[in-house]
Enzyme design. Structure first.
Site, PDB file in Angstrom:
ATOM      1  N   TRP A 102       0.820  -1.223   0.000  1.00 19.12           N
ATOM      2  CA  TRP A 102       0.000   0.000   0.000  1.00 19.12           C
ATOM      3  C   TRP A 102       0.844   1.259   0.000  1.00 19.12           C
ATOM      4  CZ3 TRP A 102      -4.284  -0.382  -2.227  1.00 19.12           C
ATOM      5  CH2 TRP A 102      -5.106  -1.495  -2.058  1.00 19.12           C
ATOM      6  N   ASP A 176      -1.703   6.945   6.077  1.00 15.45           N
ATOM      7  CA  ASP A 176      -2.774   6.083   5.584  1.00 15.45           C
ATOM      8  C   ASP A 176      -3.136   5.124   6.717  1.00 15.45           C
ATOM      9  OD1 ASP A 176      -4.378   4.191   4.387  1.00 15.45           O
ATOM     10  OD2 ASP A 176      -2.991   3.699   2.763  1.00 15.45           O
ATOM     11  N   LYS A 200     -12.765  -1.046   5.867  1.00 14.45           N
ATOM     12  CA  LYS A 200     -12.004  -1.991   6.675  1.00 14.45           C
ATOM     13  C   LYS A 200     -12.531  -1.982   8.112  1.00 14.45           C
ATOM     14  CE  LYS A 200      -9.471  -2.259   2.964  1.00 14.45           C
ATOM     15  NZ  LYS A 200      -8.217  -1.577   2.707  1.00 14.45           N
TER      16      LYS A 200
HETATM   17  C1  LIG Z   1      -7.596  -1.069   1.356  1.00 12.23           C
HETATM   18  C2  LIG Z   1      -6.462  -0.123   1.497  1.00 12.23           C
HETATM   19  C3  LIG Z   1      -6.228   0.899   0.561  1.00 12.23           C
HETATM   20  C4  LIG Z   1      -7.059   1.075  -0.688  1.00 12.23           C
HETATM   21  O1  LIG Z   1      -8.350   1.394  -0.362  1.00 12.23           O
HETATM   22  P1  LIG Z   1      -9.465   1.718  -1.462  1.00 12.23           P
HETATM   23  O2  LIG Z   1     -10.569   2.225  -0.618  1.00 12.23           O
HETATM   24  O3  LIG Z   1      -9.768   0.430  -2.158  1.00 12.23           O
HETATM   25  O4  LIG Z   1      -8.907   2.740  -2.379  1.00 12.23           O
HETATM   26  C5  LIG Z   1      -5.169   1.755   0.785  1.00 12.23           C
HETATM   27  N1  LIG Z   1      -4.383   1.632   1.878  1.00 12.23           N
HETATM   28  C6  LIG Z   1      -4.577   0.668   2.786  1.00 12.23           C
HETATM   29  C7  LIG Z   1      -3.683   0.601   3.976  1.00 12.23           C
HETATM   30  C8  LIG Z   1      -5.627  -0.239   2.620  1.00 12.23           C
HETATM   31  O5  LIG Z   1      -5.834  -1.193   3.549  1.00 12.23           O
END
Ligand SMILES: *Cc1c(COP(=O)(O)O)cnc(C)c1O
Length: 365
Positions: A102, A176, A200
């Site tokens: 990521w 993030d 999530k």
């Molecule tokens: C799932 C995830 C993403 C991407 O998320 P989207 O909503 O599909 O764009 C980015 N960073 C992390 C840490 C993730 O778990």
């Protein structure tokens, strides 16, 4: 009706009481005679839902007054572009930490828009730990430092907040937190920007949260499209256009559940630590299962593990599903298994998984 144990990495399990409440309110929201899905986002009813959600989120995370909470769409992936677009207006170079898939995607997007400086990476060791604080080397003109708190695919988490000293102390930290926000208390004041896709640990897919320190709202590049511009969201209560109203409402129900049923993020964190310990202990106690991550950086949210005999992978997944344990397949890029233990996954679910793993090993080991 049976709700099975769902270990999906995302969109992920939601708390059953939240879904029950949504079901009760589905056709007739609090006697208004319509569903939240059918309301104008400008109606007093929806504005009250939106404001209550933000207020509860602020309480849970103790968000200081000089931070704005933005309710956006586009997922964390859209924020990969929003970060450079909104933070490079005064010049400077984007700085990134690389800890896996990521963070690499965030770096790729910054490179596409502006170029970047890699301030530290744990690639050489195979992403089994995170760079230490003294390994972080910012560029002289760093506009911000971005990292991913919890690598959802690798199952790797930071066990510290990178603190920058000297000239670096003024560099905003951008994080993030897609797969870890709300899993534990957080000192928001350490960060310039925190963002997370909702699916999530926050609510259904379609909603993305960004928490932005207000002085950073003045740094957008001039050509930034309005729908990617944090300041435009801040100035319009996140309602420049139609927001994802139902996802916002559902996230609000999750915040209420965390506050009132769980008792806040300290209580949630204690539950999460216990869940993760149960699973890691089971993995470590056997030669049949293994997890490669340095113990200090093991994610409490996403636990990847492999079987010593990969030929048993399909049987493991088939038998797990038959036992009511869903979505244990690892990410397609890494294989093996992954159990995601987000807030809505109970201790009971983890115990059912551990029991299954033990039985499977007895039968096939
Ligand atoms: C799932 C995830 C993403 C991407 O998320 P989207 O909503 O599909 O764009 C980015 N960073 C992390 C840490 C993730 O778990």
């Amino acid at each position: 009706m049976t709700r099975r144990y769902n270990f999906c990495a995302g969109p992920a399990a939601l708390p059953t009481p939240v879904l029950e409440r949504a079901r009760e309110e589905m056709l007739d929201y609090q006697g208004r005679g319509l569903s939240v899905m059918e309301m104008s986002h400008r109606s007093p009813e929806f504005v009250a839902i939106a404001e209550a959600a933000e207020a509860n989120l602020r309480t849970l995370l103790r968000i200081p007054d000089n931070y704005r909470v933005l309710f956006m769409q586009g997922g964390a992936t859209m924020q990969f572009a929003c970060v450079p677009l909104n933070l490079l207006g005064n010049g400077g170079t984007p700085n990134y930490l690389d800890t896996g898939i990521w963070s690499a995607k965030a770096i790729k997007e910054a490179d596409h828009l502006a170029g970047s400086h890699l301030a530290a990476t744990s690639r050489a060791g195979g992403y089994v730990d995170v760079p230490r604080g003294d390994e972080i080397a910012l560029s002289a003109d760093a506009a911000y430092l971005h990292y991913c708190h919890n690598e959802t695919i690798g199952g790797l988490a930071f066990d510290y907040v990178p603190t920058l000293d000297g000239p670096g102390a003024a560099v905003p930290l951008v994080c993030d937190m897609s797969s870890s926000m709300l899993s534990a208390p957080l000192d928001v004041s350490r960060f310039g920007v925190i963002y997370a896709g909702a699916q999530k640990n926050i609510g259904p897919a379609g909603l993305t949260l960004a928490i932005v320190r207000d002085d950073l709202l003045e740094r957008a590049l001039p050509h930034t499209p309005s729908l990617l511009n944090w300041k435009v969201y801040a100035d319009n209560a996140s309602m420049i256009n139609t927001p994802p109203t139902y996802a916002w409402y559902l996230a609000g129900l999750v915040f209420e559940w965390l506050k009132d049923d769980i008792g806040g993020l300290e209580a949630m964190a204690a539950i999460n630590r216990r869940k993760a310990a149960s699973l890691y202990d089971a993995i470590d106690a056997s030669d049949f299962y293994s997890n490669p991550i340095a113990p200090a950086n093991r994610s409490l949210m996403n636990v990847p593990f492999v079987l010593a005999d990969e030929a048993l992978n399909d049987s493991f997944l088939d038998e797990a599903e038959a036992a009511g344990l869903l979505n244990l397949k690892g990410h397609r890029s890494v294989g093996g298994m992954r159990a995601s233990l987000y807030n809505a996954v109970s201790q009971q679910a983890v115990e059912a998984l551990v029991t299954f793993m033990h039985d499977f090993e007895q039968r096939h080991g």
